[in-house]
Write a protein that holds these residues in place. Structure first.
Motif, PDB file in Angstrom:
ATOM      1  N   UNK A  51      33.028  51.745  49.398  1.00  0.00           N
ATOM      2  CA  UNK A  51      32.778  50.385  48.926  1.00  0.00           C
ATOM      3  C   UNK A  51      33.912  49.916  48.032  1.00  0.00           C
ATOM      4  N   UNK A  52      34.327  50.746  47.072  1.00  0.00           N
ATOM      5  CA  UNK A  52      35.457  50.407  46.210  1.00  0.00           C
ATOM      6  C   UNK A  52      36.239  51.671  45.857  1.00  0.00           C
ATOM      7  N   UNK A  53      37.534  51.473  45.579  1.00  0.00           N
ATOM      8  CA  UNK A  53      38.378  52.560  45.083  1.00  0.00           C
ATOM      9  C   UNK A  53      39.105  52.058  43.853  1.00  0.00           C
ATOM     10  N   UNK A  54      39.174  52.900  42.819  1.00  0.00           N
ATOM     11  CA  UNK A  54      39.846  52.497  41.589  1.00  0.00           C
ATOM     12  C   UNK A  54      40.806  53.586  41.130  1.00  0.00           C
ATOM     13  N   UNK A  55      41.790  53.171  40.339  1.00  0.00           N
ATOM     14  CA  UNK A  55      42.787  54.090  39.809  1.00  0.00           C
ATOM     15  C   UNK A  55      43.082  53.688  38.371  1.00  0.00           C
ATOM     16  N   UNK A  65      41.530  48.865  44.496  1.00  0.00           N
ATOM     17  CA  UNK A  65      42.167  48.687  45.794  1.00  0.00           C
ATOM     18  C   UNK A  65      41.769  47.320  46.340  1.00  0.00           C
ATOM     19  N   UNK A  66      42.763  46.464  46.560  1.00  0.00           N
ATOM     20  CA  UNK A  66      42.476  45.088  46.968  1.00  0.00           C
ATOM     21  C   UNK A  66      43.209  44.738  48.240  1.00  0.00           C
ATOM     22  N   UNK A  67      42.483  44.247  49.226  1.00  0.00           N
ATOM     23  CA  UNK A  67      43.108  43.750  50.444  1.00  0.00           C
ATOM     24  C   UNK A  67      43.592  42.327  50.181  1.00  0.00           C
ATOM     25  N   UNK A  68      44.884  42.069  50.322  1.00  0.00           N
ATOM     26  CA  UNK A  68      45.412  40.724  50.022  1.00  0.00           C
ATOM     27  C   UNK A  68      44.782  39.657  50.907  1.00  0.00           C
ATOM     28  N   UNK A  69      44.604  38.471  50.326  1.00  0.00           N
ATOM     29  CA  UNK A  69      44.131  37.335  51.116  1.00  0.00           C
ATOM     30  C   UNK A  69      45.195  37.009  52.148  1.00  0.00           C
ATOM     31  N   UNK A 109      48.618  54.290  49.627  1.00  0.00           N
ATOM     32  CA  UNK A 109      49.677  53.420  50.137  1.00  0.00           C
ATOM     33  C   UNK A 109      49.183  52.369  51.116  1.00  0.00           C
ATOM     34  N   UNK A 110      47.931  52.464  51.497  1.00  0.00           N
ATOM     35  CA  UNK A 110      47.423  51.590  52.553  1.00  0.00           C
ATOM     36  C   UNK A 110      47.119  50.178  52.077  1.00  0.00           C
ATOM     37  N   UNK A 111      47.057  49.988  50.757  1.00  0.00           N
ATOM     38  CA  UNK A 111      46.733  48.663  50.250  1.00  0.00           C
ATOM     39  C   UNK A 111      47.369  48.461  48.884  1.00  0.00           C
ATOM     40  N   UNK A 112      47.104  47.317  48.295  1.00  0.00           N
ATOM     41  CA  UNK A 112      47.619  46.991  46.960  1.00  0.00           C
ATOM     42  C   UNK A 112      46.512  47.217  45.945  1.00  0.00           C
ATOM     43  N   UNK A 113      46.900  47.696  44.775  1.00  0.00           N
ATOM     44  CA  UNK A 113      45.942  47.916  43.689  1.00  0.00           C
ATOM     45  C   UNK A 113      46.126  46.822  42.646  1.00  0.00           C
TER      46      UNK A 113
END
Length: 275
Positions: A167-171, A186-190, A90-94
């Motif tokens: 380094x990276x997280x994927x789902x 997992x992507x941190x929005x610009x 929930x901490x970021x957008x995928x």
């Protein structure tokens, strides 16, 4: 009448007692009637209020997520590791590689956005099998119970070479999401979109300052296209003077470029964005 007076005179005490009893009875009857009337008034008042409460609850419930009994039971059984897993998700957008399809997780539901169209799904985690590849990644198998059934997803956390940070997280899942087997990262929005290509005339129509446009567009893209970092004006615009609206379009620099429609209200100086 004289006889009645005589009887009353002869039985004065009895008559007074009877009169007292009559007064008490009448007083009790009046009080009782008043209480009944008051109760009815209160009940009617409650009945008048209850529909509004029900309407409010119904209105609020439309926004709430409807969990099944099985989902509620699974949530009650969460341990600390599952709770941390949900906090991490929930901490970021995928986002998938195109940047146009995203997932946003919350405690009891997730929102899937496909080409700007959102769908909300309640969920509960019923099982997690934690594992690793023996080297630089944690690979967990997560069983989700959603409104569309039971699904298995693979949650991968890749560590750096020293294993000290993520380094990276994927789902990914073969059945849970609209895009089958797509790899969501997992992507941190610009934080701030760069608006490019506006000429002085268009800037003037936007009130002489594009700061609000940049802020509002950045906020919208954070939820819909988190990988976008630039929005290029397509150099066309339509001015509806009757309704006080300016319509134009921008192209986002996602891996697969996306054109979005932007409308600006001249009256309240607000922006609206849509595909």
């Amino acid at each position: 009448m004289d006889k009645i007076k005589a009887i009353v005179s002869q039985h004065k005490k009895t008559s007074l007692l009877a009169l007292f009893v009559l007064i008490v009875f009448v007083g009790f009857s009046v009080t009782s009637a008043m209480n009944v009337a008051q109760r009815r008034a209160e009940e009617e008042s409650i009945e008048q209020v209850e529909p509004d409460n029900e309407k409010t609850s119904s209105s609020e419930s439309d926004k709430d997520i409807k969990l099944s009994d099985s989902q509620k039971e699974a949530i009650k059984g969460y341990d600390d590791k599952v709770k941390r897993l949900i906090e991490t998700m929930s901490s970021s957008i995928w986002s998938d590689k195109t940047g146009t399809n995203t997932l946003r997780f919350y405690d009891t539901y997730y929102v899937e956005t496909i080409n700007g169209v959102e769908k909300t799904h309640p969920y509960a985690i019923t099982k997690v099998e934690y594992g690793t590849n023996g080297a630089d990644a944690e690979i967990d198998t997560v069983v989700f119970l959603t409104d569309t059934g039971t699904h298995i997803a693979t949650y991968t956390i890749a560590l750096d070479v020293e294993g000290s940070s993520i380094s990276t997280s994927t789902l990914s899942s073969s059945s849970m999401f609209s895009k089958k087997d797509s790899l969501y990262e997992c992507a941190d929005p610009v934080k701030s979109i760069t608006v490019k290509g506006l000429n002085s005339e268009m800037t003037s129509l936007f009130g002489g300052d594009v700061t609000k446009l940049t802020e509002d567009l950045s906020s919208w893209c954070a939820s819909h296209f988190p990988t976008a970092s630039e929005a290029a004006w397509e150099k066309t615009a339509v001015i509806d003077y009757e309704n006080g609206i300016i319509s134009t379009t921008f192209t986002l620099n996602t891996e697969t470029p996306v054109s979005i429609a932007v409308t600006y209200s001249l009256s309240d100086k607000s922006y609206n964005f849509e595909l």
